[in-house]
Enzyme design. Structure first.
Site, PDB file in Angstrom:
ATOM      1  N   GLU A  33      13.512 -16.670 -24.879  1.00 13.74           N
ATOM      2  CA  GLU A  33      14.122 -17.942 -24.475  1.00 13.74           C
ATOM      3  C   GLU A  33      14.881 -18.594 -25.617  1.00 13.74           C
ATOM      4  O   GLU A  33      15.958 -19.158 -25.404  1.00 13.74           O
ATOM      5  CB  GLU A  33      13.056 -18.893 -23.931  1.00 13.74           C
ATOM      6  CG  GLU A  33      12.433 -18.457 -22.602  1.00 13.74           C
ATOM      7  CD  GLU A  33      13.467 -18.330 -21.490  1.00 13.74           C
ATOM      8  OE1 GLU A  33      14.563 -18.905 -21.594  1.00 13.74           O
ATOM      9  OE2 GLU A  33      13.168 -17.629 -20.504  1.00 13.74           O
ATOM     10  N   TYR A  51      13.818 -27.497 -21.682  1.00 11.30           N
ATOM     11  CA  TYR A  51      14.000 -26.251 -20.943  1.00 11.30           C
ATOM     12  C   TYR A  51      13.049 -25.161 -21.414  1.00 11.30           C
ATOM     13  O   TYR A  51      12.318 -24.566 -20.615  1.00 11.30           O
ATOM     14  CB  TYR A  51      15.445 -25.754 -21.057  1.00 11.30           C
ATOM     15  CG  TYR A  51      15.522 -24.296 -20.667  1.00 11.30           C
ATOM     16  CD1 TYR A  51      15.455 -23.912 -19.340  1.00 11.30           C
ATOM     17  CD2 TYR A  51      15.535 -23.290 -21.643  1.00 11.30           C
ATOM     18  CE1 TYR A  51      15.436 -22.580 -18.965  1.00 11.30           C
ATOM     19  CE2 TYR A  51      15.524 -21.956 -21.279  1.00 11.30           C
ATOM     20  CZ  TYR A  51      15.474 -21.601 -19.948  1.00 11.30           C
ATOM     21  OH  TYR A  51      15.438 -20.296 -19.586  1.00 11.30           O
ATOM     22  N   ASP A 109      17.874 -25.293 -16.374  1.00 12.59           N
ATOM     23  CA  ASP A 109      18.878 -24.962 -17.373  1.00 12.59           C
ATOM     24  C   ASP A 109      20.249 -25.204 -16.753  1.00 12.59           C
ATOM     25  O   ASP A 109      20.367 -25.761 -15.666  1.00 12.59           O
ATOM     26  CB  ASP A 109      18.719 -23.511 -17.842  1.00 12.59           C
ATOM     27  CG  ASP A 109      19.185 -22.543 -16.779  1.00 12.59           C
ATOM     28  OD1 ASP A 109      19.139 -22.894 -15.585  1.00 12.59           O
ATOM     29  OD2 ASP A 109      19.617 -21.438 -17.135  1.00 12.59           O
TER      30      ASP A 109
END
Length: 299
Positions: free
Chosen positions: A46, A129, A147
């Site tokens: 991520e 996020y 996102d």
DNA sequence: GAGCCGTGGTC
DNA sequence: TGACCAAGGCT
């Protein structure tokens, strides 16, 4: 009577349920989605994926997970090695923050990635996020994950607008309202919405003909109106400090040892800007100065 | 909250 | 060709 028989008819036109089923057939086979990838692997993916395309992340993620499969392993690595291993992913401060996060995980969480969003958000480089993505994809929690893809899908599907509005707090509620009630399906829904935005409901030329929820789409029902808001301007890159910093870091990444200032001169012609950028790299901890006034990646 | 922080591919 | 875009975060 169980509730299943009553839920099934609704699922056919419930966009959330439809997207989960679509994802089962359309999802990309990405390495960080495979069984056995732990929350640490998800966290690394991520952070690397922040503002960076999947194709560029894939090989680097594989290398990082092979070399540093745990937070403790990464916490022990020098910034210089990580900056080099980061390669050309861009925004190399992310590599430093990932290391700081690994150190924090070792010191505060026993070397494991915690499951709660609040603890995750306290980690360097982990924002709204990323914290929810790790909780959801890494720990299987049915968290709303928002996102840029999700904001765009919700803007069209729910609000009938062409473009995503700027991030706002109501985004989480918008997505949560679409999510299936079953927790396991809610987890898959979160990634399914992102996948729809990445593959079908894309920014420039959406492929509405291939969209599994086109019949429920408010934007399509409204005739696909053009964006009405003020045109958002894209950031320049050529000639900016960002480009100069990248050039300077390029020289230092390629060098074996410390380099003299004169070697950095070739990276950029404007001495004032070059000096300003070198200073900012020093402040950021991406560069350090040796005792003899040379420069290198931080050991 | 607007602006900054890399890099490279696409149309 | 240059604007636009790509799983944001931080100040």
């Amino acid at each position: 009577m169980d509730g299943t028989a009553h839920r099934l008819p609704a699922a056919d036109d419930d966009p959330g349920e439809v997207l989960v089923d679509w994802y089962a057939t359309a999802a990309r086979d990405l390495p960080w989605r495979r069984p056995g990838v732990d929350p640490w692997g998800v966290l690394v993916s991520e952070v690397m994926l922040q503002q960076t395309p999947v194709v560029r992340v894939e090989p680097v993620w594989r290398q990082w997970m092979a070399r540093w499969p745990t937070p403790a392993a990464l916490a022990a690595v020098s910034p210089a090695e990580l900056i080099r291993a980061w390669g050309k992913l861009g925004y190399p401060r992310r590599a430093l923050r990932l290391r700081e996060a690994a150190v924090a995980l070792v010191e505060r969480h026993g070397g494991v990635v915690p499951p709660d969003v609040t603890a995750l958000e306290a980690l360097p480089g982990v924002g709204t996020y990323t914290a929810r993505a790790v909780a959801c994809f890494g720990h299987g929690q049915p968290q709303p994950v928002v996102d840029t893809n999700v904001r765009r899908v919700v803007a069209r599907l729910v609000h009938g607008r062409a473009e995503a509005a700027p991030a706002r707090s109501a985004d989480l509620a918008d997505v949560a309202a679409l999510a299936p009630t079953d927790p396991a399906r809610a987890v898959r829904f979160a990634i399914a919405v992102m996948e729809l935005g990445a593959l079908v409901c894309v920014a420039r030329t959406p492929r509405c003909g291939a969209c599994p929820v086109r019949n429920a789409c408010a934007w399509r029902q409204a005739g696909c109106p053009a964006a009405d808001g003020p045109p958002r301007r894209v950031q320049k890159f050529a000639g900016t400090d960002r480009q100069v910093r990248g050039r300077l870091l390029d020289v230092l990444r390629a060098a074996e040892g410390p380099v003299a200032a004169v070697q950095l001169d070739q990276a950029w012609p404007d001495a004032v800007q070059r000096s300003r950028c070198l200073d900012s790299l020093l402040v950021d901890g991406l560069v350090e100065q040796t005792g003899d006034r040379r420069f290198r990646l931080p050991a």
